[in-house]
Design a protein around this motif. Structure first.
Motif, short mmCIF file in Angstrom:
data_model
loop_
_atom_site.label_atom_id
_atom_site.label_comp_id
_atom_site.label_asym_id
_atom_site.label_seq_id
_atom_site.Cartn_x
_atom_site.Cartn_y
_atom_site.Cartn_z
N LEU A 89 0.85 -1.02 0.06
CA LEU A 89 0.01 0.00 0.02
C LEU A 89 0.81 1.21 -0.05
N PHE A 90 2.09 1.22 0.80
CA PHE A 90 2.76 2.36 0.64
C PHE A 90 4.43 1.77 1.07
N LYS A 91 5.21 2.36 0.64
CA LYS A 91 6.68 2.27 0.97
C LYS A 91 7.33 3.52 0.88
N MET A 92 8.42 3.63 1.75
CA MET A 92 9.42 4.68 1.42
C MET A 92 10.81 4.10 2.27
N ARG A 93 11.60 4.02 1.76
CA ARG A 93 12.95 3.51 2.07
C ARG A 93 12.95 2.12 2.41
N ALA A 94 12.17 1.10 1.71
CA ALA A 94 11.85 0.07 1.67
C ALA A 94 12.00 -0.99 0.53
#
Length: 140
Positions: A115-120
């Motif tokens: 649904l969402f990722k940041m720095r992953a």
């Protein structure tokens, strides 16, 4: 198309000519200018929060689901689920200073919808690579 700078100075000039309180107008226009700049930058705080709000609105679990904390076996990883009648979301956040490779518990291996990722980053073996302050939100 006008650049942000031209737009900013054009708005400022029109406000000064009309005799409005210049200091207040400069502050408001400066805020608008920086908001316009952040709106187009995928790495800006504004853009990230805007995306998170969209994700939350589109997920019944994130919007109003019950919270259940998870022990991920690493003090740097904050993990929890949000559970609603129709959806469960898994949230992982690295609060540490170092990158962490997270092995998902077996019961969460079916959570493949990002649904969402940041720095992953996810890999094919079911592990999640979370950089410092990295976040990922998964659902089934």
């Amino acid at each position: 198309m006008k650049t942000y700078e031209n737009l900013f100075y054009g708005m400022l000039k029109s406000r000064i000519v009309t005799g409005q309180n210049v200091l207040c107008q400069v502050i408001l226009l400066t805020q608008r200018y920086f908001l316009l700049r952040q709106n187009d930058n995928a790495n800006s705080v504004f853009f990230v929060y805007k995306k998170l709000i969209q994700v939350r609105k589109g997920s019944t679990a994130l919007y109003g689901g019950a919270l259940q904390n998870l022990d991920m076996g690493n003090k740097s990883i904050l993990g929890y689920t949000r559970i609603s009648n129709s959806q469960t979301a898994l949230v992982l956040h690295n609060v540490g200073k170092e990158k962490v490779l997270v092995d998902l518990p077996r019961k969460f291996t079916s959570y493949t919808n990002v649904l969402f990722k940041m720095r992953a980053k996810t890999n094919s073996s079911g592990q999640i690579d979370l950089s410092s302050n990295g976040t990922i939100i998964l659902s089934k």
